[in-house]
Design a protein around this motif. Structure first.
Motif, PDB file in Angstrom:
ATOM      1  N   GLY A 115       0.822  -1.196   0.000  1.00  0.00           N
ATOM      2  CA  GLY A 115       0.000   0.000   0.000  1.00  0.00           C
ATOM      3  C   GLY A 115       0.857   1.246   0.000  1.00  0.00           C
ATOM      4  O   GLY A 115       1.948   1.266   0.586  1.00  0.00           O
ATOM      5  N   THR A 116       0.371   2.270  -0.668  1.00  0.00           N
ATOM      6  CA  THR A 116       1.017   3.577  -0.669  1.00  0.00           C
ATOM      7  C   THR A 116      -0.045   4.572  -0.238  1.00  0.00           C
ATOM      8  O   THR A 116      -0.951   4.889  -1.001  1.00  0.00           O
ATOM      9  CB  THR A 116       1.563   3.926  -2.064  1.00  0.00           C
ATOM     10  OG1 THR A 116       2.447   2.885  -2.494  1.00  0.00           O
ATOM     11  CG2 THR A 116       2.313   5.238  -2.044  1.00  0.00           C
ATOM     12  N   ALA A 117       0.029   5.009   0.999  1.00  0.00           N
ATOM     13  CA  ALA A 117      -1.034   5.812   1.600  1.00  0.00           C
ATOM     14  C   ALA A 117      -0.727   7.299   1.529  1.00  0.00           C
ATOM     15  O   ALA A 117       0.276   7.761   2.086  1.00  0.00           O
ATOM     16  CB  ALA A 117      -1.247   5.390   3.045  1.00  0.00           C
ATOM     17  N   GLU A 118      -1.575   8.032   0.854  1.00  0.00           N
ATOM     18  CA  GLU A 118      -1.455   9.488   0.782  1.00  0.00           C
ATOM     19  C   GLU A 118      -2.033  10.096   2.054  1.00  0.00           C
ATOM     20  O   GLU A 118      -3.205   9.909   2.372  1.00  0.00           O
ATOM     21  CB  GLU A 118      -2.213  10.025  -0.434  1.00  0.00           C
ATOM     22  CG  GLU A 118      -1.729   9.478  -1.772  1.00  0.00           C
ATOM     23  CD  GLU A 118      -0.449  10.144  -2.252  1.00  0.00           C
ATOM     24  OE1 GLU A 118      -0.032  11.126  -1.608  1.00  0.00           O
ATOM     25  OE2 GLU A 118       0.118   9.687  -3.260  1.00  0.00           O
ATOM     26  N   ASP A 158       2.986   7.177   2.837  1.00  0.00           N
ATOM     27  CA  ASP A 158       3.414   6.122   3.748  1.00  0.00           C
ATOM     28  C   ASP A 158       3.449   4.789   3.010  1.00  0.00           C
ATOM     29  O   ASP A 158       2.621   4.534   2.131  1.00  0.00           O
ATOM     30  CB  ASP A 158       2.450   6.010   4.938  1.00  0.00           C
ATOM     31  CG  ASP A 158       2.471   7.249   5.817  1.00  0.00           C
ATOM     32  OD1 ASP A 158       3.365   8.095   5.635  1.00  0.00           O
ATOM     33  OD2 ASP A 158       1.587   7.365   6.690  1.00  0.00           O
ATOM     34  N   ALA A 159       4.398   3.944   3.381  1.00  0.00           N
ATOM     35  CA  ALA A 159       4.549   2.634   2.746  1.00  0.00           C
ATOM     36  C   ALA A 159       3.987   1.539   3.647  1.00  0.00           C
ATOM     37  O   ALA A 159       4.259   1.513   4.852  1.00  0.00           O
ATOM     38  CB  ALA A 159       6.026   2.362   2.457  1.00  0.00           C
ATOM     39  N   TRP A 160       3.214   0.622   3.051  1.00  0.00           N
ATOM     40  CA  TRP A 160       2.626  -0.508   3.764  1.00  0.00           C
ATOM     41  C   TRP A 160       2.995  -1.820   3.078  1.00  0.00           C
ATOM     42  O   TRP A 160       3.173  -1.868   1.858  1.00  0.00           O
ATOM     43  CB  TRP A 160       1.104  -0.416   3.773  1.00  0.00           C
ATOM     44  CG  TRP A 160       0.464   0.557   4.710  1.00  0.00           C
ATOM     45  CD1 TRP A 160       0.232   1.886   4.482  1.00  0.00           C
ATOM     46  CD2 TRP A 160      -0.089   0.283   6.002  1.00  0.00           C
ATOM     47  NE1 TRP A 160      -0.419   2.453   5.551  1.00  0.00           N
ATOM     48  CE2 TRP A 160      -0.632   1.480   6.494  1.00  0.00           C
ATOM     49  CE3 TRP A 160      -0.174  -0.876   6.775  1.00  0.00           C
ATOM     50  CZ2 TRP A 160      -1.251   1.562   7.735  1.00  0.00           C
ATOM     51  CZ3 TRP A 160      -0.792  -0.799   8.010  1.00  0.00           C
ATOM     52  CH2 TRP A 160      -1.321   0.420   8.488  1.00  0.00           C
ATOM     53  N   PHE A 161       3.052  -2.881   3.861  1.00  0.00           N
ATOM     54  CA  PHE A 161       3.151  -4.231   3.312  1.00  0.00           C
ATOM     55  C   PHE A 161       2.514  -5.164   4.328  1.00  0.00           C
ATOM     56  O   PHE A 161       2.963  -5.240   5.478  1.00  0.00           O
ATOM     57  CB  PHE A 161       4.606  -4.623   3.065  1.00  0.00           C
ATOM     58  CG  PHE A 161       4.780  -5.743   2.076  1.00  0.00           C
ATOM     59  CD1 PHE A 161       4.417  -5.589   0.750  1.00  0.00           C
ATOM     60  CD2 PHE A 161       5.323  -6.962   2.473  1.00  0.00           C
ATOM     61  CE1 PHE A 161       4.580  -6.612  -0.166  1.00  0.00           C
ATOM     62  CE2 PHE A 161       5.495  -7.996   1.565  1.00  0.00           C
ATOM     63  CZ  PHE A 161       5.125  -7.822   0.229  1.00  0.00           C
ATOM     64  N   TRP A 206       4.511  -0.901   8.411  1.00  0.00           N
ATOM     65  CA  TRP A 206       4.193   0.469   7.984  1.00  0.00           C
ATOM     66  C   TRP A 206       5.435   1.329   8.164  1.00  0.00           C
ATOM     67  O   TRP A 206       6.109   1.246   9.197  1.00  0.00           O
ATOM     68  CB  TRP A 206       3.044   1.021   8.832  1.00  0.00           C
ATOM     69  CG  TRP A 206       2.803   2.496   8.716  1.00  0.00           C
ATOM     70  CD1 TRP A 206       2.139   3.160   7.725  1.00  0.00           C
ATOM     71  CD2 TRP A 206       3.204   3.514   9.667  1.00  0.00           C
ATOM     72  NE1 TRP A 206       2.102   4.506   7.993  1.00  0.00           N
ATOM     73  CE2 TRP A 206       2.753   4.750   9.165  1.00  0.00           C
ATOM     74  CE3 TRP A 206       3.912   3.476  10.867  1.00  0.00           C
ATOM     75  CZ2 TRP A 206       2.984   5.946   9.844  1.00  0.00           C
ATOM     76  CZ3 TRP A 206       4.143   4.669  11.536  1.00  0.00           C
ATOM     77  CH2 TRP A 206       3.673   5.888  11.026  1.00  0.00           C
ATOM     78  N   VAL A 207       5.749   2.130   7.138  1.00  0.00           N
ATOM     79  CA  VAL A 207       6.876   3.053   7.208  1.00  0.00           C
ATOM     80  C   VAL A 207       6.385   4.440   6.811  1.00  0.00           C
ATOM     81  O   VAL A 207       5.942   4.643   5.674  1.00  0.00           O
ATOM     82  CB  VAL A 207       8.038   2.629   6.282  1.00  0.00           C
ATOM     83  CG1 VAL A 207       9.190   3.634   6.397  1.00  0.00           C
ATOM     84  CG2 VAL A 207       8.515   1.228   6.617  1.00  0.00           C
ATOM     85  N   LYS A 208       6.445   5.371   7.730  1.00  0.00           N
ATOM     86  CA  LYS A 208       5.963   6.724   7.469  1.00  0.00           C
ATOM     87  C   LYS A 208       6.822   7.388   6.393  1.00  0.00           C
ATOM     88  O   LYS A 208       8.055   7.325   6.437  1.00  0.00           O
ATOM     89  CB  LYS A 208       5.995   7.561   8.745  1.00  0.00           C
ATOM     90  CG  LYS A 208       5.390   8.955   8.583  1.00  0.00           C
ATOM     91  CD  LYS A 208       5.333   9.673   9.913  1.00  0.00           C
ATOM     92  CE  LYS A 208       4.757  11.078   9.774  1.00  0.00           C
ATOM     93  NZ  LYS A 208       3.389  11.066   9.230  1.00  0.00           N
ATOM     94  N   ASN A 209       6.138   8.001   5.423  1.00  0.00           N
ATOM     95  CA  ASN A 209       6.816   8.701   4.316  1.00  0.00           C
ATOM     96  C   ASN A 209       7.799   7.778   3.587  1.00  0.00           C
ATOM     97  O   ASN A 209       8.824   8.224   3.075  1.00  0.00           O
ATOM     98  CB  ASN A 209       7.549   9.945   4.816  1.00  0.00           C
ATOM     99  CG  ASN A 209       6.623  10.943   5.501  1.00  0.00           C
ATOM    100  OD1 ASN A 209       6.959  11.517   6.530  1.00  0.00           O
ATOM    101  ND2 ASN A 209       5.446  11.165   4.939  1.00  0.00           N
ATOM    102  N   GLY A 210       7.461   6.499   3.539  1.00  0.00           N
ATOM    103  CA  GLY A 210       8.354   5.517   2.918  1.00  0.00           C
ATOM    104  C   GLY A 210       8.256   5.439   1.406  1.00  0.00           C
ATOM    105  O   GLY A 210       9.188   5.003   0.738  1.00  0.00           O
ATOM    106  N   GLY A 211       7.074   5.834   0.873  1.00  0.00           N
ATOM    107  CA  GLY A 211       6.904   5.757  -0.575  1.00  0.00           C
ATOM    108  C   GLY A 211       6.284   4.437  -0.993  1.00  0.00           C
ATOM    109  O   GLY A 211       5.311   3.979  -0.408  1.00  0.00           O
ATOM    110  N   THR A 212       6.848   3.796  -2.008  1.00  0.00           N
ATOM    111  CA  THR A 212       6.286   2.572  -2.569  1.00  0.00           C
ATOM    112  C   THR A 212       6.326   1.435  -1.543  1.00  0.00           C
ATOM    113  O   THR A 212       7.386   1.070  -1.041  1.00  0.00           O
ATOM    114  CB  THR A 212       7.057   2.142  -3.831  1.00  0.00           C
ATOM    115  OG1 THR A 212       7.061   3.232  -4.759  1.00  0.00           O
ATOM    116  CG2 THR A 212       6.404   0.940  -4.482  1.00  0.00           C
ATOM    117  N   GLY A 213       5.164   0.856  -1.280  1.00  0.00           N
ATOM    118  CA  GLY A 213       5.027  -0.105  -0.208  1.00  0.00           C
ATOM    119  C   GLY A 213       5.917  -1.328  -0.303  1.00  0.00           C
ATOM    120  O   GLY A 213       6.691  -1.622   0.613  1.00  0.00           O
TER     121      GLY A 213
END
Length: 446
Positions: A391-394, A401-404, A420-427
């Motif tokens: 996931g790439t959360a705006e 934010d980047a999710w997996f 979850w990684v804040k401001n990570g970009g592509t999940g």
């Protein structure tokens, strides 16, 4: 005679009041006794405001905290201390979800008969379900980024890894502000925009509510207009069916799928799979997710089904949902204190009910495996039979934010995960490697 009768009635009332009072006191003693005994004013079990007895270990016997009269003793490895502090707790008690706070009565050795009396004065030994090595691997994989990793056994319910960054070193200089983000347990108490990981929810709702969903077809040109408003994709996906819409994470396609499912069904579905409920993890209550699916606004409804708009999910609840997909639809409640016994391994942990039918869970499992094959690359997860959704959360604060999220299909290591990684970009490019390193450590150490 009347005086005697009056006096007898008064005595009966006093006896009844005394009896009721004894019942109330007994009830409060049973339910609140451990809180009374472990109150900070009890100098027998506190030294300079810190618990002076009890030891906390990980699932494999690694010492994570030893409470002594000379002070709290943490591991010598600073990284390990930081990797486990959100599970163990800090000296000042600012991490509300830490074991030193939540499980203080168990730590000091309280029991109903003897209270805090302990002939050894060493307190109790308690084992958390987390794996110290896996927590350390997750912490190092997150690096200097703000983020969170959660992994649990979706058969037994044991939380295997729980890491939040930024973290604090309990032996170092602690932030003076008790509300500092370094004390916050994002995994248990956070509510975050889920981005495209939420498409796993919309997909499951579509399987159950849209009769012809297997015949779904959509032509993605990179942007779709709904009532004149654009719904953009990261690229032009071309023709996609239902399965490929998830694999390519097509916003246009999932906006249309959400509208087919409808606002009422989406609202019912997030409740059905526990995303709007609070989990009870050994007395720790997780945050409740919140979602808005407007009936009269197809644009906002579309974005809600994509995982944007007003969607907020608790990571622990998302992890449990992933576990339900892996477990044939059955959701297992997580826990963090104690170890799995033989019975739980054979019969399963404490059930939260069937989030999904076995058929829907099987379909979702197949689609999530396709995600890995088509988009993320199985070669990036060598040694693991992994099923996932990125996931790439705006969030409106710069880089998304980047999710997996997902699980591995392994009878000996049935683990569901959320990263979850804040401001990570592509999940899958940022959060995916964090999940992989954590899972590898768990498989190798358990």
């Amino acid at each position: 005679m009347r005086k005697l009768e009056r006096r007898a009635n008064i005595c009966l009332l006093l006896a009844a009041a005394l009896f009721i009072g004894i019942l109330i006191f007994t009830w409060r003693f049973v339910t609140k006794g451990q809180d009374w005994a472990s109150f900070y004013g009890n100098r027998q079990i506190y030294t300079n405001g810190e618990v002076n007895r009890g030891t906390i270990y990980d699932r494999n016997g690694v010492m994570l905290l030893n409470c002594t009269k000379d002070g709290l003793v943490y591991p010598s490895d600073a990284s390990l201390r930081k990797a486990t502090v959100h599970a163990v707790g800090d000296p000042k008690g600012n991490i509300a979800t830490g074991a030193i706070n939540v499980f203080r009565p168990q730590l000091i050795g309280y029991d109903l008969l003897n209270g805090t009396y302990d002939t050894t004065k060493d307190g109790s030994k308690i084992n958390l379900t987390i794996d110290a090595k896996a927590n350390l691997a997750a912490y190092k994989a997150l690096g200097n980024r703000q983020g969170m990793v959660g992994v649990y056994n979706y058969k037994t319910g044991e939380i295997m890894a729980m890491v939040c960054t930024p973290s604090v070193d309990p032996k170092g200089s602690l932030p003076t502000n008790s509300s500092s983000s370094e004390y916050f347990n994002t995994f248990l108490s956070g509510r975050l925009t889920p981005g495209s990981t939420f498409k796993t929810v919309t997909a499951a709702a579509a399987i159950d509510n849209v009769d012809d969903i297997d015949d779904f077809s959509f032509n993605c040109t990179g942007v779709t207009y709904v009532n004149g408003s654009p719904i953009k994709c990261t690229e032009r996906h071309g023709h996609v069916d239902f399965e490929m819409a998830l694999a390519k994470s097509c916003n246009g396609a999932f906006g249309e799928i959400t509208r087919k499912v409808g606002a009422s069904a989406m609202k019912d579905y997030v409740k059905k799979i526990g995303l709007t409920n609070s989990l009870d993890i050994n007395g720790i209550k997780t945050a409740k997710g919140t979602f808005v699916f407007p009936k009269d606004d197809p644009v906002k409804l579309s974005w809600a089904g994509i995982g944007q708009a007003d969607d907020l999910v608790n990571p622990a609840s998302m992890m449990v949902y992933m576990g339900a997909i892996a477990n044939g639809g059955k959701a297992i409640n997580p826990y963090i204190i104690g170890s799995s016994n033989f019975l739980k391994k054979v019969t399963g942990g404490d059930s939260l009910g069937n989030y999904l039918s076995s058929g829907t869970a099987g379909k979702m499992k197949s689609m999530m495996k396709n995600d890995v094959k088509v988009t993320y690359g199985e070669s990036n997860f060598r040694g693991l039979d992994i099923y996932a959704k990125s996931g790439t959360a705006e969030t409106g604060s710069g880089t998304p934010d980047a999710w997996f999220v997902g699980f591995i299909d392994d009878a000996d290591h049935p683990y569901a995960f959320v990263v979850w990684v804040k401001n990570g970009g592509t999940g899958y490019k940022v959060a995916g490697p964090v999940a992989y390193k954590t899972l590898l450590a768990l498989v190798q150490n358990n």
